[in-house]
Design an enzyme around this catalytic site. Structure first.
Site, short mmCIF file in Angstrom:
data_model
loop_
_atom_site.label_atom_id
_atom_site.label_comp_id
_atom_site.label_asym_id
_atom_site.label_seq_id
_atom_site.Cartn_x
_atom_site.Cartn_y
_atom_site.Cartn_z
N ASP A 21 -31.93 -85.77 85.31
CA ASP A 21 -30.89 -86.95 84.87
C ASP A 21 -31.03 -87.93 85.79
OD1 ASP A 21 -28.80 -87.58 82.98
OD2 ASP A 21 -27.72 -87.93 84.82
N GLU A 23 -30.09 -91.47 87.51
CA GLU A 23 -29.09 -92.79 87.36
C GLU A 23 -30.05 -94.14 87.88
OE1 GLU A 23 -26.40 -92.25 86.37
OE2 GLU A 23 -26.49 -90.03 86.27
N ASP A 121 -34.13 -91.12 79.46
CA ASP A 121 -34.62 -90.98 80.80
C ASP A 121 -36.28 -91.11 80.78
OD1 ASP A 121 -32.62 -89.67 82.58
OD2 ASP A 121 -32.24 -89.15 80.73
N HIS A 178 -21.66 -88.94 85.49
CA HIS A 178 -22.53 -90.03 85.96
C HIS A 178 -23.06 -89.96 87.47
CE1 HIS A 178 -22.16 -91.88 82.25
NE2 HIS A 178 -20.84 -92.21 82.21
N ASP A 183 -24.49 -84.36 87.03
CA ASP A 183 -24.88 -84.34 85.48
C ASP A 183 -25.84 -83.30 85.35
OD1 ASP A 183 -23.09 -86.64 85.01
OD2 ASP A 183 -24.62 -87.93 84.68
P1 AMP Z 1 -26.04 -91.19 82.56
O1 AMP Z 1 -26.97 -90.17 82.71
O2 AMP Z 1 -25.16 -91.13 81.46
O3 AMP Z 1 -24.88 -91.27 83.71
O4 AMP Z 1 -26.42 -92.64 82.55
C1 AMP Z 1 -27.63 -93.08 83.26
C2 AMP Z 1 -27.79 -94.34 83.55
O5 AMP Z 1 -27.45 -95.16 82.27
C3 AMP Z 1 -26.84 -94.96 84.46
O6 AMP Z 1 -27.18 -94.72 86.02
C4 AMP Z 1 -26.58 -96.27 84.33
O7 AMP Z 1 -27.64 -97.31 84.70
C5 AMP Z 1 -26.70 -96.18 82.79
N1 AMP Z 1 -25.28 -96.19 82.05
C6 AMP Z 1 -24.72 -95.13 81.81
N2 AMP Z 1 -23.53 -95.43 81.01
C7 AMP Z 1 -23.17 -96.91 81.25
C8 AMP Z 1 -22.52 -97.83 80.75
N3 AMP Z 1 -21.45 -97.40 80.19
N4 AMP Z 1 -22.84 -99.00 81.01
C9 AMP Z 1 -23.98 -99.53 81.61
N5 AMP Z 1 -24.76 -98.57 81.89
C10 AMP Z 1 -24.81 -97.51 81.68
MG MG Z 2 -26.45 -89.20 84.60
MG MG Z 3 -28.40 -89.29 81.72
#
Ligand code: AMP
Ligand code: MG
Ligand code: MG
Length: 214
Positions: A21, A23, A121, A178, A183
């Protein structure tokens, strides 16, 4: 062996499921180009013992938008100090390949598959950043399992994201949403629950063609 009944466990296609996962840099107002990976965590899950056997975890220093936005810091919990001075994506990909070798994952006959929450990803984030920086990612990143599809095979519900999957399966959310490593731990718990329900993981996505820079 992890707790509870394991009688439903089925023989699996893959010897290991690698929960990944990323970021990445982001902002709420504008789309960052390139978007860059800032956290690169992978958990090695053994689908027979249901144990997490090993963890790869690095923070990655962004090269273009070096300053994390307040939005990104708030979203991910990753502060500037955690990425400053860290290796670049290219270096982390090399370290990751070394880890894959150390873990025996690249040995002949060993089958593994990445598991991600969604297709973002490995379909978008990694290929686009690699194309931007003229990095050739290893071929093993070209196929993956989208956990949302696996979840939908088991429950007949296509989920919006990780949080709805956790609540549907009555699994407690752990850590910070996040945070890449947290995650991964939550995604691994969903993987383990689907295994306990007798699910056999299979690939759901692959890159049609590598993304090339223009
Ligand atoms: P996640 O794996 O859901 O934590 O998200 C991976 C990446 O997607 C994050 O590190 C952000 O770069 C982008 N991301 C996730 N949610 C958002 C959001 N609500 N607004 C903008 N970018 C997001
Ligand atoms: Mg994440
Ligand atoms: Mg993710």
């Amino acid at each position: 062996m992890a707790e509870s009944s394991t009688t439903l466990l089925k023989p699996q296609i893959f010897d290991y499921l690698l929960v990944l996962d990323f970021e990445a840099t982001c902002d709420n107002q504008t789309k960052l180009i390139p978007q860059e990976i800032i956290e690169f965590p992978v958990l090695k899950v053994n689908p027979v013992t249901l144990n997490v056997e090993s963890t790869f975890h690095r923070y990655v220093c962004p090269q273009v938008h070096k300053e994390l936005t307040p939005f990104c810091i708030e979203l991910t919990g990753i502060i500037q100090d955690m990425v400053d001075g860290q290796p670049s994506l290219q270096e982390v990909l090399q370290e990751f390949d070394d880890w894959m070798k150390q873990e025996g994952l690249l040995n002949e006959g060993v089958k593994f598959a990445f598991v991600t929450c969604g297709d973002w990803d490995l379909k978008l984030m990694l290929p686009k950043q690699c194309a931007y920086f003229h990095i050739k990612p290893e071929d093993y990143f070209n196929q993956w399992i989208n956990l949302k599809r696996s979840f939908s095979d088991v429950t007949s519900i296509f989920p919006q994201g990780m949080m709805p999957m956790l609540s549907q399966l009555k699994l407690k959310h752990q850590g910070r949403h996040h945070s890449g490593i947290d995650d991964c731990k939550n995604i691994a718990n969903i993987v383990i629950e689907l295994l306990k329900r007798g699910y056999v993981f299979k690939y759901t996505g692959r890159l049609k063609q590598p993304v090339h820079s223009t």
